[in-house]
Design an enzyme around this catalytic site. Structure first.
Site, short mmCIF file in Angstrom:
data_model
loop_
_atom_site.label_atom_id
_atom_site.label_comp_id
_atom_site.label_asym_id
_atom_site.label_seq_id
_atom_site.Cartn_x
_atom_site.Cartn_y
_atom_site.Cartn_z
N HIS A 1 30.80 29.44 37.96
CA HIS A 1 31.98 28.71 37.47
C HIS A 1 31.62 27.39 36.79
CE1 HIS A 1 36.20 27.58 37.27
NE2 HIS A 1 35.91 26.42 37.84
N ASP B 1 31.75 34.40 38.10
CA ASP B 1 32.58 33.25 38.48
C ASP B 1 33.30 33.56 39.78
OD1 ASP B 1 34.50 31.21 38.72
OD2 ASP B 1 34.66 30.99 36.55
N SER C 1 37.87 24.90 33.30
CA SER C 1 38.61 25.13 34.53
C SER C 1 39.99 24.45 34.45
CB SER C 1 37.79 24.64 35.72
OG SER C 1 38.34 25.08 36.94
#
Length: 342
Positions: A321, A283, A195
């Site tokens: 995610h 996600d 991320s």
């Protein structure tokens, strides 16, 4: 002429008071909603708090000097990346060194980095710490499969000192990388970013290449974005403002004013390192379309196209995610990639 609102005659004083309170509450909520974008534009540094979320220190009550509560054969240590900035790191050894590591001092752990097992410098996303569950899961999975894992808390996170900033993060990881390379001999050194950490990984790899031509052995970008502006345009928290007049100017353009760019899309065009991109189709934070787009940019720019790989993970796995680290063969995916780019 507009007719003024009047309350029905059957309403009592209590009814009138409650209706008045509701109207006032709705008005206050609207004023707050409408004022936030303007406040952000006036004070860009506030946006950093929303992006970095370093104040969310979870799990609570962690003693970072006792990583064994979460991970076996792991030691905690600190590096000073620049004057006044000390960053906390957990070094998890490959699991096959578990018994050998018992009772060993810090210098033994450092020397172990030269044992020819691959080394992962793990760069986590925003919020939380190196003790957050999915990050611990990642370190354990990779340790079990023969990797060293150095999980870093950037400046301003967990027990690391200083205040978070994009340039500061790059400085921290440059220092960590140099520290590792001074001890690793011929061991493969990998940046694994998740991320927000993907931007830190590519920023650092680009700086290394531009500084002295150093090519990082490999980059793994887990749930990446093209750049932080694009990420802000799609994350769920901004959904309520996407149709707000001036959304781009007041919020998205303010990212750069707050010194937050994280230009993965530009960085990957300049890198020579092998790049593996992993993204889950379900996600909900950073849509997989951003991962695909980043792959296409890197692939088209690469002279060795076989060294740029994209692996989508099906929604049926439910990894979203944050939970790609729970993939049953994540280490196998990495090993296959490293073998293919030799």
């Amino acid at each position: 002429m507009e007719t003024p609102f009047t309350f029905p005659p059957e309403w009592g004083l209590l009814d009138w008071f409650q209706a008045s309170k509701i109207k006032t509450l709705i008005l206050n909520v609207f004023i707050l909603y409408a004022s936030i974008p303007f406040i952000i534009r006036m004070f860009p540094s506030l946006l950093q708090k929303f992006v970095f979320l370093n104040f969310l220190v979870f799990p609570f009550g962690v003693d970072f000097q006792k990583p064994e509560v979460y991970l076996n054969h792991t030691r905690n240590f600190y590096l000073t990346s620049e004057p006044g900035i000390t960053i906390g790191i957990w070094h998890s050894l490959p699991d096959n060194m578990r018994e050998e590591a018992e009772g060993k001092d810090p210098s033994w752990y450092e020397e172990a980095l030269a044992d020819n097992n691959p080394i992962i410098i793990y760069l986590h996303g925003n919020g939380g710490t190196r003790a957050t569950s999915h990050r611990v899961r990642f370190a354990k999975a990779m340790s079990d499969s023969g990797f060293h894992v150095l999980a870093v808390d950037y400046r301003g996170y967990a027990d690391s000192t200083g205040h978070p900033s994009e340039n500061g993060f790059t400085t921290d990881i440059l220092f960590v990388y140099d520290w590792v390379k001074a001890r690793s001999r011929n061991s493969t050194v990998i940046f694994w970013g998740h991320s927000m950490g993907t931007g830190i990984a590519t920023n650092t790899a680009r700086r290394l290449k531009e500084k002295d031509g150093t090519i990082v052995d490999a980059l793994v970008l887990e749930a990446p974005y093209t750049n932080i502006r694009d990420a802000a345009a799609t994350i769920p928290v901004t959904k309520i403002y996407r149709k707000f007049p001036g959304f781009d100017y007041l919020i998205l353009d303010t990212m750069a004013l707050a010194d937050m760019i994280f230009p993965n899309d530009k960085n990957v065009q300049l890198l020579s390192s092998p790049i593996l991109i992993i993204h889950s189709e379900d996600d909900a934070i950073i849509p997989i379309q951003q991962g695909r787009k980043l792959f296409e940019i890197a692939y088209n720019a690469s002279e060795k196209k076989e060294n740029v790989v994209f692996i989508p993970l099906p929604s049926a796995m439910g990894l979203g995610h944050d939970y790609i680290s729970f993939h049953p063969d994540l280490a196998g995916i990495l090993k296959n990639f490293l073998q293919s780019v030799k």
